[in-house]
Design a protein around this motif. Structure first.
Motif, PDB file in Angstrom:
ATOM      1  N   GLN A   9       0.817  -1.213   0.000  1.00  0.00           N
ATOM      2  CA  GLN A   9       0.000   0.000   0.000  1.00  0.00           C
ATOM      3  C   GLN A   9       0.854   1.269   0.000  1.00  0.00           C
ATOM      4  O   GLN A   9       0.440   2.304  -0.515  1.00  0.00           O
ATOM      5  CB  GLN A   9      -0.896   0.018   1.250  1.00  0.00           C
ATOM      6  CG  GLN A   9      -1.856  -1.154   1.351  1.00  0.00           C
ATOM      7  CD  GLN A   9      -2.934  -1.112   0.297  1.00  0.00           C
ATOM      8  OE1 GLN A   9      -3.429  -0.035  -0.041  1.00  0.00           O
ATOM      9  NE2 GLN A   9      -3.296  -2.267  -0.245  1.00  0.00           N
ATOM     10  N   VAL A  10       2.046   1.155   0.597  1.00  0.00           N
ATOM     11  CA  VAL A  10       2.922   2.323   0.757  1.00  0.00           C
ATOM     12  C   VAL A  10       4.303   1.997   0.206  1.00  0.00           C
ATOM     13  O   VAL A  10       4.866   0.946   0.497  1.00  0.00           O
ATOM     14  CB  VAL A  10       3.051   2.725   2.238  1.00  0.00           C
ATOM     15  CG1 VAL A  10       3.874   4.016   2.365  1.00  0.00           C
ATOM     16  CG2 VAL A  10       1.675   2.888   2.879  1.00  0.00           C
ATOM     17  N   ILE A  11       4.839   2.913  -0.596  1.00  0.00           N
ATOM     18  CA  ILE A  11       6.187   2.737  -1.145  1.00  0.00           C
ATOM     19  C   ILE A  11       7.072   3.878  -0.669  1.00  0.00           C
ATOM     20  O   ILE A  11       6.759   5.056  -0.865  1.00  0.00           O
ATOM     21  CB  ILE A  11       6.184   2.707  -2.678  1.00  0.00           C
ATOM     22  CG1 ILE A  11       5.268   1.590  -3.195  1.00  0.00           C
ATOM     23  CG2 ILE A  11       7.612   2.500  -3.211  1.00  0.00           C
ATOM     24  CD1 ILE A  11       5.140   1.556  -4.707  1.00  0.00           C
ATOM     25  N   GLY A  12       8.172   3.516  -0.030  1.00  0.00           N
ATOM     26  CA  GLY A  12       9.149   4.497   0.418  1.00  0.00           C
ATOM     27  C   GLY A  12      10.301   4.577  -0.570  1.00  0.00           C
ATOM     28  O   GLY A  12      10.806   3.550  -1.020  1.00  0.00           O
ATOM     29  N   LEU A 176       6.882  -1.183   1.155  1.00  0.00           N
ATOM     30  CA  LEU A 176       7.995  -1.515   0.268  1.00  0.00           C
ATOM     31  C   LEU A 176       8.961  -0.339   0.241  1.00  0.00           C
ATOM     32  O   LEU A 176       8.552   0.801   0.061  1.00  0.00           O
ATOM     33  CB  LEU A 176       7.478  -1.781  -1.154  1.00  0.00           C
ATOM     34  CG  LEU A 176       8.534  -1.875  -2.258  1.00  0.00           C
ATOM     35  CD1 LEU A 176       9.416  -3.108  -2.080  1.00  0.00           C
ATOM     36  CD2 LEU A 176       7.866  -1.891  -3.641  1.00  0.00           C
ATOM     37  N   MET A 177      10.252  -0.622   0.435  1.00  0.00           N
ATOM     38  CA  MET A 177      11.287   0.410   0.367  1.00  0.00           C
ATOM     39  C   MET A 177      12.116   0.217  -0.880  1.00  0.00           C
ATOM     40  O   MET A 177      12.512  -0.903  -1.216  1.00  0.00           O
ATOM     41  CB  MET A 177      12.187   0.333   1.608  1.00  0.00           C
ATOM     42  CG  MET A 177      13.270   1.398   1.669  1.00  0.00           C
ATOM     43  SD  MET A 177      12.564   3.053   1.936  1.00  0.00           S
ATOM     44  CE  MET A 177      14.027   4.083   1.664  1.00  0.00           C
ATOM     45  N   ILE A 178      12.385   1.313  -1.586  1.00  0.00           N
ATOM     46  CA  ILE A 178      13.210   1.283  -2.791  1.00  0.00           C
ATOM     47  C   ILE A 178      14.402   2.207  -2.587  1.00  0.00           C
ATOM     48  O   ILE A 178      14.238   3.380  -2.256  1.00  0.00           O
ATOM     49  CB  ILE A 178      12.411   1.739  -4.030  1.00  0.00           C
ATOM     50  CG1 ILE A 178      11.219   0.808  -4.276  1.00  0.00           C
ATOM     51  CG2 ILE A 178      13.312   1.799  -5.268  1.00  0.00           C
ATOM     52  CD1 ILE A 178      10.307   1.254  -5.411  1.00  0.00           C
ATOM     53  N   GLY A 179      15.616   1.672  -2.778  1.00  0.00           N
ATOM     54  CA  GLY A 179      16.794   2.506  -2.593  1.00  0.00           C
ATOM     55  C   GLY A 179      18.053   1.888  -3.167  1.00  0.00           C
ATOM     56  O   GLY A 179      18.058   0.736  -3.600  1.00  0.00           O
ATOM     57  N   ALA A 194       9.401  -6.070   6.353  1.00  0.00           N
ATOM     58  CA  ALA A 194       8.848  -5.398   5.174  1.00  0.00           C
ATOM     59  C   ALA A 194       9.609  -5.874   3.937  1.00  0.00           C
ATOM     60  O   ALA A 194      10.500  -6.715   4.031  1.00  0.00           O
ATOM     61  CB  ALA A 194       8.938  -3.887   5.335  1.00  0.00           C
ATOM     62  N   ARG A 195       9.250  -5.323   2.789  1.00  0.00           N
ATOM     63  CA  ARG A 195       9.908  -5.722   1.548  1.00  0.00           C
ATOM     64  C   ARG A 195      10.744  -4.578   0.977  1.00  0.00           C
ATOM     65  O   ARG A 195      10.513  -3.413   1.285  1.00  0.00           O
ATOM     66  CB  ARG A 195       8.841  -6.180   0.542  1.00  0.00           C
ATOM     67  CG  ARG A 195       8.324  -7.582   0.828  1.00  0.00           C
ATOM     68  CD  ARG A 195       7.047  -7.912   0.079  1.00  0.00           C
ATOM     69  NE  ARG A 195       5.859  -7.357   0.724  1.00  0.00           N
ATOM     70  CZ  ARG A 195       4.613  -7.580   0.320  1.00  0.00           C
ATOM     71  NH1 ARG A 195       4.409  -8.348  -0.742  1.00  0.00           N
ATOM     72  NH2 ARG A 195       3.591  -7.056   0.968  1.00  0.00           N
ATOM     73  N   ALA A 196      11.728  -4.951   0.151  1.00  0.00           N
ATOM     74  CA  ALA A 196      12.660  -3.942  -0.365  1.00  0.00           C
ATOM     75  C   ALA A 196      13.095  -4.271  -1.777  1.00  0.00           C
ATOM     76  O   ALA A 196      13.184  -5.437  -2.168  1.00  0.00           O
ATOM     77  CB  ALA A 196      13.879  -3.839   0.546  1.00  0.00           C
ATOM     78  N   ILE A 197      13.386  -3.216  -2.535  1.00  0.00           N
ATOM     79  CA  ILE A 197      13.963  -3.340  -3.861  1.00  0.00           C
ATOM     80  C   ILE A 197      15.267  -2.554  -3.882  1.00  0.00           C
ATOM     81  O   ILE A 197      15.309  -1.380  -3.514  1.00  0.00           O
ATOM     82  CB  ILE A 197      13.017  -2.801  -4.955  1.00  0.00           C
ATOM     83  CG1 ILE A 197      11.766  -3.682  -5.056  1.00  0.00           C
ATOM     84  CG2 ILE A 197      13.732  -2.748  -6.308  1.00  0.00           C
ATOM     85  CD1 ILE A 197      10.743  -3.192  -6.085  1.00  0.00           C
ATOM     86  N   HIS A 198      16.337  -3.221  -4.300  1.00  0.00           N
ATOM     87  CA  HIS A 198      17.657  -2.603  -4.353  1.00  0.00           C
ATOM     88  C   HIS A 198      17.973  -2.208  -5.792  1.00  0.00           C
ATOM     89  O   HIS A 198      17.945  -3.041  -6.698  1.00  0.00           O
ATOM     90  CB  HIS A 198      18.706  -3.604  -3.839  1.00  0.00           C
ATOM     91  CG  HIS A 198      20.099  -3.065  -3.822  1.00  0.00           C
ATOM     92  ND1 HIS A 198      21.207  -3.847  -4.080  1.00  0.00           N
ATOM     93  CD2 HIS A 198      20.574  -1.819  -3.581  1.00  0.00           C
ATOM     94  CE1 HIS A 198      22.292  -3.113  -3.992  1.00  0.00           C
ATOM     95  NE2 HIS A 198      21.940  -1.879  -3.682  1.00  0.00           N
ATOM     96  N   ILE A 199      18.253  -0.921  -6.002  1.00  0.00           N
ATOM     97  CA  ILE A 199      18.653  -0.432  -7.319  1.00  0.00           C
ATOM     98  C   ILE A 199      20.015   0.243  -7.162  1.00  0.00           C
ATOM     99  O   ILE A 199      20.100   1.425  -6.831  1.00  0.00           O
ATOM    100  CB  ILE A 199      17.622   0.554  -7.903  1.00  0.00           C
ATOM    101  CG1 ILE A 199      16.225  -0.089  -7.911  1.00  0.00           C
ATOM    102  CG2 ILE A 199      18.024   0.979  -9.314  1.00  0.00           C
ATOM    103  CD1 ILE A 199      15.126   0.831  -8.375  1.00  0.00           C
TER     104      ILE A 199
END
Length: 234
Positions: A9-12, A176-179, A194-199
């Motif tokens: 629901q929320v993306i950081g 979800l955290m993206i960083g 929580a969940r995370a995406i690494h870029i």
């Protein structure tokens, strides 16, 4: 392990080197700083001493350009045995001011992604650094319209994230955290459940690097922010 992002629901979003270029300017300034002090030490020694000074000062100054500028001045005094000229000190201060006033350069695909996710998710910025500087960069970026909330943290450890998510009434199962940083944007988030995406960004500050034993595989690693659209509903 198959990762899914159902229920998010929320993306950081991290800011520096995730939304816009940042670390490149620090590395360029380090090069110029070394040139100013080349009469006192080798470039390698200057780089090492500056990084050591930054680490010693983190607890006092926190993250950001202003703390970096003070660390450059202290390093110059130490490396020159306090014989550095007032002119050189002035030039070091100018280096910091140039970093602060540098135009904001958005990374590829940022606005396109935010435009497609806006309205589908609650979007927030979770960054660390100097409050005034980060607010300035966000304003100059033209991205403010996409975010429900902006938070500049003193650090990005588990407790910092937990306190913020609690304060904003965000369930970890929906976040979800993206960083670009495994250390700051991924590992603490995964530890919270929580969940995370690494870029990854092409340049990483040594302080943000993690040991091989800290590497994890229960997160998604992508080459570009644009790629997140393949995994999220929009």
């Amino acid at each position: 392990m198959e990762l899914d992002f159902k229920g998010i629901q929320v993306i950081g979003f991290d800011a520096d080197d995730t939304l816009w270029v940042n670390e490149t300017y620090f590395r360029d300034t380090e090069e110029r700083f070394a040139e100013l002090l080349e009469g006192y030490e080798t470039k390698n020694k200057i780089d090492q001493e500056l990084f050591k000074m930054e680490m010693e000062n983190l607890e006092l100054y926190g993250y950001g350009v202003k703390g970096f500028m003070l660390s450059m001045i202290e390093s110059a005094l130490d490396l020159s045995n306090k014989s550095i000229s007032q002119q050189t000190i002035s030039e070091i201060i100018d280096l910091g001011k140039q970093m602060i006033s540098h135009p904001v350069e958005l990374l590829d695909g940022v606005e396109e992604v935010l435009e497609k996710l806006k309205g589908k998710y609650r979007l927030i910025v979770l960054t660390k650094g100097d409050l005034l500087d980060q607010e300035r960069k966000l304003e100059k970026s033209g991205l403010s319209q996409y975010f429900h909330h902006v938070e500049v943290l003193s650090d990005k450890k588990e407790l910092n994230y937990k306190n913020l998510l609690d304060h904003l009434n965000i369930d970890v199962s929906e976040f979800l955290m993206i960083g670009n940083s495994l250390k700051s944007d991924v590992l603490p988030i995964l530890n919270l459940g929580a969940r995370a995406i690494h870029i990854p960004f092409h340049t990483t500050w040594a302080h943000e690097m993690v040991n091989e034993e800290e590497q994890v595989n229960n997160h998604l690693k992508l080459n570009s922010l644009r790629d997140v659209l393949k995994y999220l509903e929009h």
